[in-house]
Design a protein around this motif. Sequence first.
Motif, PDB file in Angstrom:
ATOM      1  N   ALA A 146      10.210 -33.294  -3.221  1.00 46.29           N
ATOM      2  CA  ALA A 146       9.868 -34.402  -2.633  1.00 46.29           C
ATOM      3  C   ALA A 146      11.193 -35.069  -2.334  1.00 46.29           C
ATOM      4  N   GLU A 147      12.080 -35.161  -3.175  1.00 44.33           N
ATOM      5  CA  GLU A 147      13.250 -36.057  -3.098  1.00 44.33           C
ATOM      6  C   GLU A 147      14.361 -35.200  -1.929  1.00 44.33           C
ATOM      7  N   THR A 148      14.159 -34.056  -1.939  1.00 44.55           N
ATOM      8  CA  THR A 148      15.175 -33.382  -0.953  1.00 44.55           C
ATOM      9  C   THR A 148      14.610 -33.138   0.130  1.00 44.55           C
ATOM     10  N   GLY A 149      13.125 -33.564   0.526  1.00 41.33           N
ATOM     11  CA  GLY A 149      12.669 -33.754   1.920  1.00 41.33           C
ATOM     12  C   GLY A 149      12.288 -32.262   2.364  1.00 41.33           C
ATOM     13  N   ARG A 150      11.798 -31.251   1.565  1.00 41.28           N
ATOM     14  CA  ARG A 150      11.589 -29.975   2.064  1.00 41.28           C
ATOM     15  C   ARG A 150       9.910 -30.105   2.286  1.00 41.28           C
ATOM     16  N   ILE A 151       9.495 -28.955   2.846  1.00 41.54           N
ATOM     17  CA  ILE A 151       8.073 -28.721   3.021  1.00 41.54           C
ATOM     18  C   ILE A 151       7.543 -28.403   1.661  1.00 41.54           C
ATOM     19  N   PRO A 152       6.459 -28.941   1.253  1.00 42.16           N
ATOM     20  CA  PRO A 152       5.370 -29.749   1.999  1.00 42.16           C
ATOM     21  C   PRO A 152       5.477 -31.282   2.088  1.00 42.16           C
ATOM     22  N   TYR A 172      22.730 -41.742  13.820  1.00 44.21           N
ATOM     23  CA  TYR A 172      24.025 -41.434  13.694  1.00 44.21           C
ATOM     24  C   TYR A 172      24.710 -40.231  14.496  1.00 44.21           C
ATOM     25  N   SER A 173      25.708 -40.381  14.668  1.00 40.89           N
ATOM     26  CA  SER A 173      26.396 -39.355  15.563  1.00 40.89           C
ATOM     27  C   SER A 173      27.786 -39.131  14.807  1.00 40.89           C
ATOM     28  N   GLY A 174      28.528 -38.072  15.359  1.00 41.88           N
ATOM     29  CA  GLY A 174      29.855 -37.660  14.911  1.00 41.88           C
ATOM     30  C   GLY A 174      29.967 -37.459  13.446  1.00 41.88           C
ATOM     31  N   ARG A 175      31.215 -38.081  12.953  1.00 44.47           N
ATOM     32  CA  ARG A 175      31.438 -37.850  11.654  1.00 44.47           C
ATOM     33  C   ARG A 175      30.571 -38.513  10.539  1.00 44.47           C
ATOM     34  N   HIS A 176      29.910 -39.580  11.056  1.00 46.26           N
ATOM     35  CA  HIS A 176      28.886 -40.150  10.259  1.00 46.26           C
ATOM     36  C   HIS A 176      27.528 -39.202   9.965  1.00 46.26           C
ATOM     37  N   LEU A 177      27.140 -38.696  11.090  1.00 49.28           N
ATOM     38  CA  LEU A 177      26.001 -37.788  10.732  1.00 49.28           C
ATOM     39  C   LEU A 177      26.572 -36.642  10.231  1.00 49.28           C
ATOM     40  N   ALA A 178      27.750 -36.048  10.125  1.00 45.43           N
ATOM     41  CA  ALA A 178      28.273 -34.948   9.536  1.00 45.43           C
ATOM     42  C   ALA A 178      28.015 -35.443   8.018  1.00 45.43           C
ATOM     43  N   LEU A 179      28.757 -36.671   7.572  1.00 43.02           N
ATOM     44  CA  LEU A 179      28.675 -36.900   6.246  1.00 43.02           C
ATOM     45  C   LEU A 179      27.284 -37.126   5.657  1.00 43.02           C
ATOM     46  N   MET A 180      26.519 -37.626   6.532  1.00 42.84           N
ATOM     47  CA  MET A 180      25.084 -37.768   6.057  1.00 42.84           C
ATOM     48  C   MET A 180      24.515 -36.285   5.847  1.00 42.84           C
ATOM     49  N   GLU A 181      24.412 -35.405   6.802  1.00 34.98           N
ATOM     50  CA  GLU A 181      23.989 -34.017   6.738  1.00 34.98           C
ATOM     51  C   GLU A 181      24.624 -33.312   5.467  1.00 34.98           C
ATOM     52  N   TRP A 182      25.897 -33.637   5.228  1.00 28.96           N
ATOM     53  CA  TRP A 182      26.471 -32.994   4.148  1.00 28.96           C
ATOM     54  C   TRP A 182      26.018 -33.457   2.693  1.00 28.96           C
ATOM     55  N   ALA A 183      25.876 -34.757   2.797  1.00 29.79           N
ATOM     56  CA  ALA A 183      25.203 -35.461   1.401  1.00 29.79           C
ATOM     57  C   ALA A 183      23.822 -34.778   1.549  1.00 29.79           C
ATOM     58  N   ALA A 184      22.975 -34.479   2.191  1.00 32.53           N
ATOM     59  CA  ALA A 184      21.582 -33.988   2.113  1.00 32.53           C
ATOM     60  C   ALA A 184      21.957 -32.825   1.626  1.00 32.53           C
ATOM     61  N   GLN A 185      22.719 -31.838   2.097  1.00 36.99           N
ATOM     62  CA  GLN A 185      22.997 -30.527   1.505  1.00 36.99           C
ATOM     63  C   GLN A 185      23.432 -30.506   0.059  1.00 36.99           C
ATOM     64  N   LEU A 186      24.142 -31.390   0.034  1.00 36.29           N
ATOM     65  CA  LEU A 186      24.715 -31.625  -1.576  1.00 36.29           C
ATOM     66  C   LEU A 186      23.364 -31.949  -2.406  1.00 36.29           C
ATOM     67  N   LYS A 187      22.642 -32.622  -2.013  1.00 30.05           N
ATOM     68  CA  LYS A 187      21.486 -33.167  -2.554  1.00 30.05           C
ATOM     69  C   LYS A 187      20.475 -31.957  -3.092  1.00 30.05           C
ATOM     70  N   LEU A 188      20.393 -31.268  -2.139  1.00 26.87           N
ATOM     71  CA  LEU A 188      19.493 -30.030  -2.282  1.00 26.87           C
ATOM     72  C   LEU A 188      20.119 -29.028  -3.309  1.00 26.87           C
ATOM     73  N   MET A 189      21.578 -28.780  -3.363  1.00 26.38           N
ATOM     74  CA  MET A 189      22.156 -27.859  -4.311  1.00 26.38           C
ATOM     75  C   MET A 189      22.185 -28.714  -5.545  1.00 26.38           C
ATOM     76  N   LEU A 190      22.243 -30.193  -5.925  1.00 28.02           N
ATOM     77  CA  LEU A 190      22.475 -30.623  -7.095  1.00 28.02           C
ATOM     78  C   LEU A 190      20.876 -30.358  -7.661  1.00 28.02           C
ATOM     79  N   TYR A 191      19.676 -30.559  -6.912  1.00 21.76           N
ATOM     80  CA  TYR A 191      18.764 -30.459  -7.605  1.00 21.76           C
ATOM     81  C   TYR A 191      18.450 -28.986  -7.989  1.00 21.76           C
ATOM     82  N   GLY A 192      18.794 -28.022  -7.385  1.00 24.07           N
ATOM     83  CA  GLY A 192      18.689 -26.612  -7.415  1.00 24.07           C
ATOM     84  C   GLY A 192      19.600 -26.253  -8.873  1.00 24.07           C
TER      85      GLY A 192
END
Lengths: 495, 227, 317
Positions: free
Chosen positions: C191-197, C218-238
């Motif tokens: 739920a927290e990392t926003g995956r299916i379901p 967001y666009s450009g570097r801001h979007l990059a940081l947000m996406e990276w943060a989401a990927q970090l969060k997923l790895m954190l939980y894993g």
Amino acid sequence: MSGPSFLPLAFTVFTPLVGIILLALMRTLALAGWINLALAVVEFLASLVMAWGVMEQGTLLAHGFQIDSFNVYLVVLTTFVGLTTAIFSRPYMAEVCAQGRITRQRMQLYHSMFQGFQFTMLLALTTDNLGVLWVAVEGATLATVLLVSLYRTPESVEAAWKYFILCGVGIALALFGTVLVYFAAQQVLADPENGLTWSVLYAHARELHPTVMAIAIVFLLVGYGTKVGLVPMHFWLPDAHSEGPTPVSAVLSGLLLNVALYAVVRFKMLADGALAASTMPQVAGHLMMGFGLVSFLVAVLSLQRQRDIKRMFSYSSIEHMGLMTFAFGMGGPLATFAALLHMLVHSLTKSAIFITVGHASHIAGTQSIERIRGLIRTQPSVGWGLLLGVAAIAGFPPFGIFTSEFLVLSATMQSWPWLTMLLLTGLVTAFAGLFRNIHPMVYGAVPEGQVAVRANMLPIMVHMALVLWLGLAIPGFLSGWLNEVTLLISGKGML
Amino acid sequence: MNLTQLPLLEQAVFVIAALALMASFALLAQTRLTASIHSFAWQGASVALVTALVASINGIHHLYLSALLTLALKSLVIPWMLHRLVRRLEMEQQVESITHPALVVLTGAALVIFAYWVALPIERLEMAGTRNIIAVSLSIVLLGLWMMIARHQVVAQVLGFMSMENGLFLAAVASTRGMPLVVELGVAFDVLVAAVLFGVFFFHIHESIESLDVDRLNRLTEQEQQP
Amino acid sequence: MSPAGWGLALVQTLLFLLGAPLLAGWVKRVKSRLQNRRGPSLLQPYQDLGKLFAKEALMAHSASPLFRAAPYIVFGSTLVAVSIIPLLAVSLPTAAVADVIVLVGFLALARFFLALAGMDVGTAFGGMGASREMLVSALAEPAMLMAVFTLAMSAQSTNLSSVVQFNLDAGLALRPSFMFALMGLVLVAIAETGRIPVDNPATHLELTMIHEAMILEYSGRHLALMEWAAQLKLMLYGVLISVVFLPWGIATRMTPSALALAFGVLILKLMVLWLVLAVTETGLAKMRLFRAPQYLNLAFLLTLLGLFSHVMLEAGT
């Protein structure tokens, strides 16, 4: 072993088992009625022989069964009321079948389950194993569930469902209590396999752990108390006792409630032994007194509002079972003797009343109190039967119930004087309520077209005669018997 | 006594008892009828597994028979009978509406805490190692009772009743190493007969009130009835 | 407080930073293969991030300074959160602050600013995403905390390193409380990392978005940081799940061989976990939003059962 012979006991308990199978297969209805009667006679005679054996030679302990003074008279009572009800039911149910209210197959079920019910009750009364006691009481519930809904009206189906669910839940709680008792027993017994044998447990009662037994007795009281009809677990009782056929109401009110109370008292005897040395030695007794008193008062008040005659008498059953529970809870020789006598006379009177009520509703064509009128003019025997029955159950001297209620009141005055007023008020209110309803039923104006029916008054007359006899002069052997039971339960004899 | 000090089999007993408790909650909150019956079957299977484990830990051989009996009865026969009934009454797709499912589950949790409190004095006595399972089994019994009260579909009430029996059996097995075989056979027989009678009753109720909603069983009251 | 310890802590953080996009790529790859496609290369997320950093960051003229600052705050707090998790070794200097409540606090901070940023520009989708995210997290927080408490009660401490050490010392123990806490935590993680379901990370339909809706502007570097943060969060939980519940392999001493073993075992665990994630994502469908509370109630119930199991079955008197 040097005790009495096992054979009469085997006949008493296992004849109905044969009857279940035999009557399930019997297709001819008339023959089924007679066979039912014959089996009841055999059971009664066998129980008499067994009782005589126990009286002469002491407690019978064999093959997992135990007959001591407590259950021997209950067994005789059960077979006796079973016999008189079988006598009554043969023509009555034949008439019901002829009227088309019930099919042939259901008659087979009726007869088969009647014997099934007898079997489970006798098994519950005579077994020495607390687990088998549970199985038998649950079995009695199962056997009667189908009998209550025999007429298949929506009301009877609802009543049977309520009965099934409420009693099932109660019994499940009682099983938990039984498991706890077994658990406590396993810690102290040398041979843990005996942990459910009542006679062994009773001998070692003082060693059982008090906390575990206290928790167990609460569950057991609530569980088996549901089947006794204690408030607030009583909601199934008025429905189940009023919707079934009359013979079923008679045995339910007269016998099954006694069996459940017997189970409660057996466990109370264990709990008293276990808790005697603890900080709260009276907890089982006080709980029983509380439940009993509340049941008594609630039933007495609910009695006043009833509009259906069978429901009114069902509440009267709750009232009397409450009184008995209260008396057993009080303990002491006087109260215990009174409660035992009350079990006996209430059973006889209530079954007689239900049979009479069956006839009365047959005459009037309804069970509604407002519409039954003028019984004594239409059919004097039924009218008189009802009048005397109500007089007996309300506690009029010289009937037996007066004796037992008087003894209960004396015992209450000795130990709990301020409760006597409550009991007296309740008894008087019940008396008023019953008579207020019975008077117009018996003496009112006869409605158009009411005719007498073919009524077999023999069982009723026998029961009432016995109750009268017990009220006037309890025979020596019976009072000796009851004294022995009092000795067993409360530690001191009364006589 | 620390959990890690117990042998692995006894730890497994705890785990499976906890799974039985979870099945109880699943029964409580599950509105779809077929899913409820499956949860009940899983609960029966876990109770049977606990019985088998206790039998192997303590070397009590008649418990294996009880385990087999429980598995056959509670996991196979009774769910099969209920399935058949549901199919015959054409209720497979029915979803019952519970008014406040979260509240029902939270009350169930409160009942678990209450059961633990009741069983605390027993647990404090230095007795059998699997004594704590008395609390779990009492919870299962109370949850079954709550299910019978909170749900108004007849099949759900029957499942609640049967899961009460599961809890009682678990209590007997875990705390007292099973009751004598005679008693267990009697209890199993009673449960089977009760299940059969329930089935018979479903038809009667369905015939008389055309639905299996217990709220509609309301003719027997003490109010003024029209003569 | 040895320099080797601090160096290792830094290496751990770098591993997180660099490994997160790789793992995101691995999940996409496996899902594609399961759907009978060839899928993007494993290094595609790096290329995406690089591309985004090179682009210009455009902002709506109604955006406030918060909008500009939010990506950095979100990325920063997520980075701090991942840096305290024991990835390779237990006895690091960062272990002192590796408190689970602190972790939850950092993640909450990130989520708070993410939601604010979503609402900041005033678009409908942003506000919708923010409110949905708050709904999901409000229901997921109690479950997560309940799982944390269950672990903490067993290990007698809320410090992550202590919990991992406790689990390592206990050996193979079948604890019902841990099993339930694991099940509940897995549901919460999804739920927290926003995956299916709960939420579809690859959706382009705005009305079905939760996380994507908040970063839509967001666009450009801001979007990059947000996406990276989401990927970090997923790895954190894993990593949290694999390290706390399956701790075997983690280095208790600082020797190179132990660290190498820890690294290898970690890669293996994460690959398997991500494989399971990919399979469930392919097999399940996204739930309708109003069923999300039911799902999270289930997670709460599981963790509550874990707590009950601990108190009733495991804690001896």
